[in-house]
Design a protein around this motif. Sequence first.
Motif, PDB file in Angstrom:
ATOM      1  N   ASN A   5       4.797   8.237  -6.289  1.00 45.29           N
ATOM      2  CA  ASN A   5       3.294   9.009  -5.781  1.00 45.29           C
ATOM      3  C   ASN A   5       2.154   8.235  -6.353  1.00 45.29           C
ATOM      4  N   LYS A   6       2.145   7.743  -7.351  1.00 42.57           N
ATOM      5  CA  LYS A   6       1.188   6.876  -7.853  1.00 42.57           C
ATOM      6  C   LYS A   6       0.854   5.689  -6.902  1.00 42.57           C
ATOM      7  N   ASP A   7       1.907   4.848  -6.654  1.00 44.49           N
ATOM      8  CA  ASP A   7       1.970   3.796  -5.904  1.00 44.49           C
ATOM      9  C   ASP A   7       1.461   4.020  -4.308  1.00 44.49           C
ATOM     10  N   ARG A   8       1.887   5.160  -3.885  1.00 45.92           N
ATOM     11  CA  ARG A   8       1.455   5.536  -2.584  1.00 45.92           C
ATOM     12  C   ARG A   8      -0.084   5.880  -2.522  1.00 45.92           C
ATOM     13  N   SER A   9      -0.540   6.296  -3.850  1.00 47.60           N
ATOM     14  CA  SER A   9      -1.912   6.756  -4.010  1.00 47.60           C
ATOM     15  C   SER A   9      -2.823   5.388  -4.055  1.00 47.60           C
ATOM     16  N   SER A  12      -2.834   3.639  -0.455  1.00 48.34           N
ATOM     17  CA  SER A  12      -3.911   4.473   0.350  1.00 48.34           C
ATOM     18  C   SER A  12      -5.533   4.128  -0.170  1.00 48.34           C
ATOM     19  N   LYS A  13      -5.474   3.870  -1.397  1.00 49.38           N
ATOM     20  CA  LYS A  13      -7.077   3.327  -1.953  1.00 49.38           C
ATOM     21  C   LYS A  13      -7.135   2.105  -1.467  1.00 49.38           C
TER      22      LYS A  13
END
Length: 239
Positions: A5-9, A12-13
């Motif tokens: 989830n951190k990587d996906r965030s 996106s950033k």
Amino acid sequence: MEQANKDRSLVSKVMDGLVTGIVEEKYGAILPPQDVLSKEFDVSRTVMREALSMLLARDMLDVRPKIGTRIRPMSDWRMIDEDVVNWRFRAKPDPMFLRDVIEFRILIEPRAAAQAAARGGAAEIAAIREAFEAFRGIRPGESSYQAADELFHTRIVIASGNQFFRQMAAIIRGALASVNPIMSDRDGLWESALASHQRVVEAIERRDPKDAEMASLALIDSTAEELGGRFSAEPPARV
């Protein structure tokens, strides 16, 4: 899971930051190399690579050997996801879906035909005629019939000059792929469809936007009436 989830965030950033830089013309025509961008955004090359791949998939970037990652014109950017459109049209059509497809075509195609008549270039209009002549020489059931019909309608949308209309061409092609097999088994229907297509192309060639729009609408209306009868569903409402 938390790391994913951190990587996906992060992806996106980074995507948001890259898009901001692109629309503000920070980078010019060519993006800096991945390692430079990774340092700029303080992320790993893996995250940067994923962010760039997402923009590539949306036709925003173009990778060229010995040149680098080129920023494509905004008019080429994918406003809709063509893969999703194609997947949806794989499903067996139902009356409600066909109704929605016809209503969409009524919104887009007649106006595109009018715009093609008003501002299409000579080469674009010649391409529409060429597609019609190819369509005229093919009968329903032949292997190239569907491709010829799709090409005719797609070239009209392209000649409209409207970048949003052009990106709707994927939906129009999917609509034709869904409808044509249903329509092609009725005697006399091909002759009627051929005459309807001819009226559209001739109006465009005359540079008559009103007639082009009405001819396109009449073509779609005939399809709507036929489908309404076959599926015992109300024909799509005129928009």
